[in-house]
Write a protein that holds these residues in place. Structure first.
Motif, PDB file in Angstrom:
ATOM      1  N   LEU A   1       2.242  -2.349   8.511  1.00 33.21           N
ATOM      2  CA  LEU A   1       1.494  -1.762   7.395  1.00 33.21           C
ATOM      3  C   LEU A   1       0.464  -2.713   6.807  1.00 33.21           C
ATOM      4  CD1 LEU A   1       4.278   0.183   5.448  1.00 33.21           C
ATOM      5  CD2 LEU A   1       2.767   0.989   7.266  1.00 33.21           C
ATOM      6  N   THR A   2       0.313  -3.886   7.379  1.00 32.01           N
ATOM      7  CA  THR A   2      -0.616  -4.848   6.797  1.00 32.01           C
ATOM      8  C   THR A   2      -1.473  -5.508   7.867  1.00 32.01           C
ATOM      9  OG1 THR A   2      -0.818  -6.831   5.436  1.00 32.01           O
ATOM     10  CG2 THR A   2       1.103  -6.720   6.884  1.00 32.01           C
TER      11      THR A   2
ATOM     12  N   HIS B   1      -6.309   1.097   6.489  1.00 33.43           N
ATOM     13  CA  HIS B   1      -5.469   1.243   5.297  1.00 33.43           C
ATOM     14  C   HIS B   1      -4.130   1.880   5.629  1.00 33.43           C
ATOM     15  CE1 HIS B   1      -8.839  -0.156   3.061  1.00 33.43           C
ATOM     16  NE2 HIS B   1      -9.602   0.857   3.421  1.00 33.43           N
TER      17      HIS B   1
ATOM     18  N   ASP C   1      -7.028  -5.263   3.262  1.00 29.03           N
ATOM     19  CA  ASP C   1      -7.122  -5.075   4.706  1.00 29.03           C
ATOM     20  C   ASP C   1      -8.569  -4.931   5.153  1.00 29.03           C
ATOM     21  OD1 ASP C   1      -4.321  -5.194   5.166  1.00 29.03           O
ATOM     22  OD2 ASP C   1      -4.167  -3.208   4.283  1.00 29.03           O
TER      23      ASP C   1
ATOM     24  N   GLY D   1      -1.324   0.682   5.436  1.00 31.77           N
ATOM     25  CA  GLY D   1      -0.308   0.348   4.437  1.00 31.77           C
ATOM     26  C   GLY D   1      -0.307   1.320   3.277  1.00 31.77           C
ATOM     27  N   PRO D   2      -1.379   1.297   2.468  1.00 32.10           N
ATOM     28  CA  PRO D   2      -1.375   2.196   1.308  1.00 32.10           C
ATOM     29  C   PRO D   2      -1.331   3.677   1.675  1.00 32.10           C
ATOM     30  CG  PRO D   2      -3.451   0.936   1.448  1.00 32.10           C
ATOM     31  CD  PRO D   2      -2.507   0.361   2.457  1.00 32.10           C
TER      32      PRO D   2
ATOM     33  N   THR E   1      -2.998 -10.463  -1.806  1.00 31.56           N
ATOM     34  CA  THR E   1      -1.672 -10.783  -1.275  1.00 31.56           C
ATOM     35  C   THR E   1      -1.170 -12.129  -1.779  1.00 31.56           C
ATOM     36  OG1 THR E   1      -2.561 -11.817   0.726  1.00 31.56           O
ATOM     37  CG2 THR E   1      -2.156  -9.438   0.810  1.00 31.56           C
TER      38      THR E   1
ATOM     39  N   LEU F   1       2.399   4.324   2.511  1.00 33.52           N
ATOM     40  CA  LEU F   1       3.355   4.140   1.415  1.00 33.52           C
ATOM     41  C   LEU F   1       3.123   5.099   0.262  1.00 33.52           C
ATOM     42  CD1 LEU F   1       3.368   0.233   1.338  1.00 33.52           C
ATOM     43  CD2 LEU F   1       5.180   1.731   2.184  1.00 33.52           C
TER      44      LEU F   1
ATOM     45  N   GLU G   1       6.195  -4.398  -0.456  1.00 35.80           N
ATOM     46  CA  GLU G   1       6.584  -3.491   0.629  1.00 35.80           C
ATOM     47  C   GLU G   1       5.486  -3.438   1.698  1.00 35.80           C
ATOM     48  OE1 GLU G   1       8.207   1.091   1.141  1.00 35.80           O
ATOM     49  OE2 GLU G   1       7.459   0.426  -0.794  1.00 35.80           O
ATOM     50  N   GLN G   2       4.242  -3.432   1.221  1.00 34.15           N
ATOM     51  CA  GLN G   2       3.103  -3.351   2.150  1.00 34.15           C
ATOM     52  C   GLN G   2       2.974  -4.634   2.982  1.00 34.15           C
ATOM     53  OE1 GLN G   2      -0.467  -1.905   0.293  1.00 34.15           O
ATOM     54  NE2 GLN G   2      -1.799  -2.736   1.873  1.00 34.15           N
TER      55      GLN G   2
ATOM     56  N   ARG H   1       3.317  -3.683  -3.574  1.00 33.53           N
ATOM     57  CA  ARG H   1       2.536  -4.698  -2.857  1.00 33.53           C
ATOM     58  C   ARG H   1       3.405  -5.429  -1.831  1.00 33.53           C
ATOM     59  NH1 ARG H   1      -2.458  -6.499  -5.166  1.00 33.53           N
ATOM     60  NH2 ARG H   1      -2.841  -5.525  -7.186  1.00 33.53           N
TER      61      ARG H   1
ATOM     62  N   VAL I   1      -5.320  -3.277  -3.635  1.00 39.82           N
ATOM     63  CA  VAL I   1      -4.430  -3.063  -2.491  1.00 39.82           C
ATOM     64  C   VAL I   1      -5.170  -2.426  -1.310  1.00 39.82           C
ATOM     65  CG1 VAL I   1      -2.334  -2.943  -3.885  1.00 39.82           C
ATOM     66  CG2 VAL I   1      -3.590  -0.847  -3.388  1.00 39.82           C
TER      67      VAL I   1
END
Lengths: 433, 182
Positions: free
Chosen positions: B96-97, A216, A365, A218-219, B180, A222, B89-90, B87, A361
């Motif tokens: 980040l993904t 994770h 992943d 990403g989240p 996504t 961010l 941005e990720q 979403r 979200v």
């Protein structure tokens, strides 16, 4: 080279801390799981608030069998195979609805809400002495409800549900039994398929604390509310993972040092005031100090309560329903206390499915990597090399001596102790003579 | 249980009721095709500029029920633009993904466009059919998503903006996560 299975005929090597990859992909293993786990033990079917009114029903799957779960006129809940005793057509071809009785669309056999056969439409042609009481719908052998969670078992000799849940009820109560009216499901479950073995989901939710910052990224990167990786490590030192008899377990992530000791800052204050009327001081102490809770009721019913990302803290109940060795259907419900204000419920629902729904979200992943692991294990070469659960070994015989809740508790949570205990329990179920 | 069909929804336009002229229809069609192209190319940054700041963005699926009551729609996504931006941005940052690294290959087909004048000047209610085929690298099979869109498009000076989008996917069990998929 290693064999796919270990020497005891199972898939888990307790001494080495490894698990065969075959367990995570094989359709033979899946068929054995159906016989030994999903047609034997207690498996979640529905939440009782999904069927609040007499005649309300949902259609779910118990093992591989389609099952109707219906609220009867007397408010009791019944569950039976969704197949007519005459020639087998489905009584209910919808996923949910309301019905006074079941009329088979094929030839007209008609059943009460509790499954009793009323008429075959052609009763006059039946042999004299035909015993209708023996030709009702096939009932789910055992049905039980705990804190609104409806479970079924195909095994008439299964232990009582409360016995099956055992000490883990203490933790279930913290999240699903903390107000007098109980929890309610806020919307129909999100449902989606993932090409991954169901046990990966169960392991993830029982407490895969190692995956948080890599999967994770990403989240966690961010989200301004998230702690840093070093902060998370400190949290992990304080947090606790618990396994109880029966293979149920949870991971309770404690508030970071220096963080406001107010785990309920996003809960409705009117609700938190009444938790203490239902829970013991020890349970209240636990709830007060945790920020995120995940857990799994063996085999495949998980929950998470978290304030993930920007948004309301939400409770999600999650089922990992196996479709084969390499595919599952995920069902995901968002719940809140019945007593909660409607505006609060709406916030919880929105936050819940934003983070952990079919479009969650956090979800995106996880499932990508689970599918990749499942696909990469689907060959004989990979299956010669087991998965590592090594970090579970050093602590596995050293539970915290004085933890306030039942079960065996371990710190820190970054060691894979209860994930490995889940697999060891699964292996015992699969190899028991 | 919350009956999401009771939530405020935008009815698809009725042909002829407040029919639009052919130039507007053509502009709307070209806008939807242009937008689909941005999404297929993963140009989410420019796609976000097509949304109004107060956009309502919802994706629904159905619980299958008997014909007398009909399917029950419920929300999979119901988000303000701030969450859509998060979403994007990720998934646009390769670091980040995982879900979009390598990127999903996606192809959208937009058809059956019906447009009518909206309630406010410069607004149009536009329904269309959506078919999306997605392939995740590493998975041999792709996934198909079909649904109906009902949009409110706003004509602002010379530009078109999406003020409301509601997608009703014709599915009860999704073929995969749609985290996504925009």
């Amino acid at each position: 080279m290693q064999e796919a299975r270990v020497s005891n005929g199972g898939w888990v090597d307790s001494a080495q801390g490894v698990v065969s990859r075959e367990a995570f992909v094989s359709d033979d293993v899946y068929r054995l799981e159906l016989a030994r786990i999903f047609e034997k033990g207690w498996v979640f079917l529905a939440h009782e608030t999904e069927i609040p009114m007499p005649g309300d029903y949902v259609v779910r799957t118990l093992g591989k069998a389609p099952v109707i779960v219906i609220r009867n006129r007397d408010a009791s809940i019944k569950a039976m195979l969704n197949s007519c005793r005459h020639r087998g057509a489905k009584l209910c071809r919808s996923d949910a609805g309301n019905t006074a009785r079941f009329v088979c669309p094929y030839h007209g056999w008609t059943y009460e809400q509790d499954g009793r056969l009323i008429t075959t439409t052609f009763d006059a042609h039946m042999p004299v002495g035909m015993d209708f009481s023996r030709w009702g719908l096939i009932p789910v052998a055992r049905l039980g409800t705990y804190r609104g969670l409806v479970f079924g078992s195909w095994d008439p000799d299964a232990a009582e549900l409360e016995t099956y849940l055992g000490d883990f009820r203490w933790y279930i109560d913290c999240f699903l039994g903390r107000t007098p009216a109980g929890m309610q499901v806020l919307a129909p479950p999100h449902r989606w398929r993932v090409k991954a073995n169901w046990k990966i989901g169960a392991l993830n939710f029982i407490g895969d604390s190692q995956h948080v910052f890599t999967t994770h990224v990403g989240p966690t990167t961010l989200n301004p509310l998230r702690s840093s990786r070093s902060g998370f490590t400190k949290v992990a030192e304080r947090s606790v993972q618990i396994i109880t008899t029966g293979g149920h377990g949870c991971t309770l992530s404690y508030l970071a040092p220096g963080m406001s000791e107010d785990a309920y800052r996003t809960h409705d204050p009117g609700l938190t005031a009444i938790y203490a009327t239902m829970l013991t001081p020890a349970q209240m102490h636990v709830l007060h100090h945790i920020r995120v809770a995940v857990g799994n009721v063996f085999p495949n019913l998980s929950f998470i309560e978290t304030q993930a990302g920007s948004g309301q803290k939400a409770l999600i109940v999650r089922q990992w329903h196996p479709l084969s060795g390499s595919e599952m259907e995920i069902l995901s419900w968002v719940l809140a206390e019945k007593e909660a204000p409607e505006a609060y419920k709406a916030e919880v629902l929105n936050s819940g499915f934003h983070n952990f729904g079919a479009a969650g979200v956090f979800e995106q992943d996880d499932v990508e990597l689970w599918a990749s692991a499942t696909q990469a294990a689907d060959n004989a070469i990979a299956q010669q090399y087991p998965y590592s659960f090594h970090t579970g070994l050093p602590l596995i015989n050293s539970p915290i001596p004085d933890y306030e809740g039942p079960g065996r508790a371990f710190r820190p949570v970054l060691a894979e102790v209860i994930q490995f205990e889940f697999m060891r329990h699964w292996d015992r179920m699969m190899t028991a003579s | 249980m919350q009956d999401v069909t009771q939530m405020k929804t935008t009815a698809p336009p009725t042909p002829g009721a407040k029919a639009v002229d052919i130039e507007s229809y053509f502009a709307i069609q070209q806008f939807l095709f242009f937008e689909a192209g941005l999404l297929d190319r993963r140009d989410y940054g420019n796609w976000l500029t097509l949304l109004t700041d107060d956009v309502s963005y919802r994706v629904l699926a159905y619980v299958n029920r008997d014909a007398d009551v009909g399917p029950l729609a419920y929300a999979l996504i119901d988000e303000p633009v701030s969450r859509l931006k998060a979403r994007v941005e990720q998934v646009l940052n390769a670091k980040l993904t995982h879900a979009e690294n390598p990127p999903t290959l996606t192809r959208r087909f937009i058809s059956n466009i019906v447009a009518a004048a909206g309630e406010r000047a410069g607004e149009y209610v536009v329904s269309s059919n959506l078919l999306v085929y997605r392939t995740r690298p590493g998975l041999s099979e792709g996934a198909l998503y079909a649904g109906q869109r009902t949009d409110i498009l706003r004509h602002v000076e010379t530009a078109w903006r999406i003020a409301r989008r509601e997608v009703r996917l014709d599915q009860s069990v999704l073929q995969g996560s749609i985290s996504t998929l925009f």
